[in-house]
Design a protein around this motif. Structure first.
Motif, PDB file in Angstrom:
ATOM      1  N   UNK A 139     -27.778 -23.317 -19.782  1.00 41.63           N
ATOM      2  CA  UNK A 139     -26.469 -23.166 -19.127  1.00 41.63           C
ATOM      3  C   UNK A 139     -25.565 -24.293 -19.618  1.00 41.63           C
ATOM      4  N   UNK A 140     -24.485 -23.963 -20.278  1.00 38.73           N
ATOM      5  CA  UNK A 140     -23.667 -24.971 -20.957  1.00 38.73           C
ATOM      6  C   UNK A 140     -23.113 -26.020 -19.991  1.00 38.73           C
ATOM      7  N   UNK A 141     -22.690 -25.607 -18.807  1.00 40.31           N
ATOM      8  CA  UNK A 141     -22.171 -26.555 -17.823  1.00 40.31           C
ATOM      9  C   UNK A 141     -23.274 -27.536 -17.414  1.00 40.31           C
ATOM     10  N   UNK A 162     -31.192 -35.906  -8.834  1.00 35.40           N
ATOM     11  CA  UNK A 162     -30.516 -35.696  -7.557  1.00 35.40           C
ATOM     12  C   UNK A 162     -29.009 -35.502  -7.752  1.00 35.40           C
ATOM     13  N   UNK A 163     -28.400 -36.345  -8.582  1.00 35.02           N
ATOM     14  CA  UNK A 163     -26.966 -36.228  -8.860  1.00 35.02           C
ATOM     15  C   UNK A 163     -26.653 -34.908  -9.568  1.00 35.02           C
ATOM     16  N   UNK A 168     -24.142 -29.576  -9.591  1.00 34.26           N
ATOM     17  CA  UNK A 168     -24.207 -28.135  -9.847  1.00 34.26           C
ATOM     18  C   UNK A 168     -23.882 -27.347  -8.586  1.00 34.26           C
ATOM     19  N   UNK A 169     -24.460 -27.772  -7.468  1.00 32.40           N
ATOM     20  CA  UNK A 169     -24.217 -27.082  -6.201  1.00 32.40           C
ATOM     21  C   UNK A 169     -22.742 -27.111  -5.816  1.00 32.40           C
ATOM     22  N   UNK A 170     -22.155 -28.298  -5.918  1.00 29.60           N
ATOM     23  CA  UNK A 170     -20.778 -28.481  -5.445  1.00 29.60           C
ATOM     24  C   UNK A 170     -19.741 -27.831  -6.354  1.00 29.60           C
ATOM     25  N   UNK A 171     -19.927 -27.951  -7.658  1.00 30.77           N
ATOM     26  CA  UNK A 171     -18.871 -27.530  -8.582  1.00 30.77           C
ATOM     27  C   UNK A 171     -19.130 -26.200  -9.294  1.00 30.77           C
ATOM     28  N   UNK A 173     -22.255 -23.651  -8.039  1.00 27.87           N
ATOM     29  CA  UNK A 173     -22.994 -22.681  -7.246  1.00 27.87           C
ATOM     30  C   UNK A 173     -22.311 -22.299  -5.938  1.00 27.87           C
ATOM     31  N   UNK A 174     -21.632 -23.239  -5.313  1.00 26.31           N
ATOM     32  CA  UNK A 174     -20.923 -22.899  -4.069  1.00 26.31           C
ATOM     33  C   UNK A 174     -19.830 -21.865  -4.327  1.00 26.31           C
ATOM     34  N   UNK A 175     -19.162 -21.985  -5.471  1.00 29.78           N
ATOM     35  CA  UNK A 175     -18.143 -21.010  -5.850  1.00 29.78           C
ATOM     36  C   UNK A 175     -18.770 -19.644  -6.108  1.00 29.78           C
ATOM     37  N   UNK A 176     -19.862 -19.626  -6.857  1.00 26.30           N
ATOM     38  CA  UNK A 176     -20.569 -18.376  -7.137  1.00 26.30           C
ATOM     39  C   UNK A 176     -21.025 -17.725  -5.842  1.00 26.30           C
ATOM     40  N   UNK A 177     -21.534 -18.530  -4.922  1.00 22.07           N
ATOM     41  CA  UNK A 177     -22.067 -18.021  -3.649  1.00 22.07           C
ATOM     42  C   UNK A 177     -20.975 -17.363  -2.808  1.00 22.07           C
ATOM     43  N   UNK A 178     -19.804 -17.971  -2.740  1.00 21.63           N
ATOM     44  CA  UNK A 178     -18.724 -17.416  -1.916  1.00 21.63           C
ATOM     45  C   UNK A 178     -18.230 -16.077  -2.447  1.00 21.63           C
TER      46      UNK A 178
END
Length: 260
Positions: A139-141, A162-163, A168-171, A173-178
Motif C-alpha cells: 500500500x503506497x500510503x 504504534x505510530x 493509518x487509522x486516523x488518516x 482507515x477512518x475515512x474508508x470506514x465512514x
C-alpha cells in the motif's frame, strides 16, 4: 497567439482585452476558441486531475471535455482516483465515453523493492527491511508512512509500529470506514473475525447465504478493501485493517448497546 486571433478574454479576468473584439462570456466557448488557436500553432494541452471523484464540478468538466474532443481539438486528460470513484463517474449517463478511455489499474507496490528501499535509505538491516515491507502490503500510503516514522525515530522499534498503526487509522482507515454502509461494515467485520479467510466460513460466521454475501464481497473488492482468489478465500489489501475493523466495529456496537 490569442491576441493576434482577436480573442477577448477580459470577462474571465485574464487581463487579455482585444480592441474591437467583443468579450467572450461563456467559458466553454472561450476554451474551444483558445484550443483552436493552439491547434493552428501545433500546440497541445494536457489536463491532469488527481483524486477524481463523481462530484458536480467533475461532471461539468468531463461533459465539457467530451465536447472539446468531439471537435477534434488538441486536448488530453490524465486522471487518477480510487476505482469506485472512477467507476461511479463513468457510469453517469452522459459521460459513458469514459468507458472507452484507456485505463491502468495500479497494483500494490513490489515488497522486495520496498524492502530494498528501506534497507538503503534507513538504518535497518535486510531482515528488518523485509519485515517492514510486509507490514505495508504494498500500500503506497503505508510505504511512505512507515518509512517516515522509521526515519524520524532513527530506526525500527515498537514505537514506530504504534505510530504507524495510529496514523493509518486516523488518516486513511477512518475515512474508508465512514464510507461503508452498515451491512458493508458487518461483512468486513465477519472477514476480520474469520482467521481462515475462507468464504464458506465467513458466510457461516455472518449467517449469510451465497446470494446474500456475493454482492457485498464484490463491492468490497471494487473498493479495494479485499482481494478474492479462485480457491474461495478473501484477504485484506490494507495493512492492519483487520485489527482496525474489529476494534472499531466492536467499539461502535458496545456504545450502541450502552445507549439502548
Amino acid at each position: 497567439m490569442f491576441q493576434s486571433a482577436d480573442i477577448n478574454l477580459s470577462f474571465f479576468g485574464f487581463g487579455l482585452a482585444v480592441k474591437g473584439a467583443a468579450p467572450i462570456t461563456d467559458i466553454e466557448i472561450a476554451l474551444a476558441k483558445m484550443l483552436e488557436v493552439l491547434k493552428k500553432h501545433g500546440k497541445k494541452v494536457l489536463i491532469i486531475i488527481d483524486e477524481a471523484a463523481n462530484t458536480k464540478e467533475m461532471r461539468t468538466f468531463v461533459s465539457a471535455f467530451q465536447i472539446l474532443i468531439r471537435k477534434d481539438l488538441p486536448v488530453f486528460l490524465l486522471m487518477t482516483g480510487l476505482y469506485e470513484n472512477i467507476n461511479s463517474l463513468q457510469n453517469e449517463k452522459s459521460l459513458t465515453f469514459l468507458y472507452r478511455a484507456a485505463k491502468i489499474e495500479l497494483k500494490p507496490l513490489n515488497l522486495r523493492t520496498i524492502a530494498e528501499n528501506y534497507h538503503s535509505k534507513l538504518s535497518v538491516d535486510e531482515e528488518t527491511a523485509l519485515k517492514m515491507a510486509r507490514l505495508t502490503k504494498g500500500y503506497s500510503f503505508a510505504f511512505q508512512v512507515l518509512g517516515y516514522f522509521t526515519f524520524e525515530n532513527g530506526g525500527w522499534d515498537s514505537k514506530v509500529l504504534s505510530d504507524y498503526r495510529q496514523y493509518l487509522n486516523q488518516y486513511s482507515y477512518e475515512k474508508i470506514w465512514t464510507e461503508l454502509s452498515d451491512k458493508d461494515k458487518f461483512v468486513v467485520y465477519g472477514i476480520a473475525k474469520t482467521n481462515s479467510r475462507k468464504i464458506s466460513e465467513i458466510r457461516s460466521f455472518l449467517k449469510l447465504e451465497t446470494n446474500q454475501f456475493n454482492p457485498y464481497r464484490m463491492r468490497l473488492i471494487r473498493k479495494g478493501i479485499v482481494n478474492g482468489d479462485r480457491y474461495g478465500y478473501l484477504s485484506f489489501t490494507l495493512p492492519l485493517f483487520e485489527d482496525f475493523t474489529v476494534d472499531t466495529y466492536e467499539t461502535e456496537h458496545v456504545a450502541y448497546e450502552v445507549l439502548i
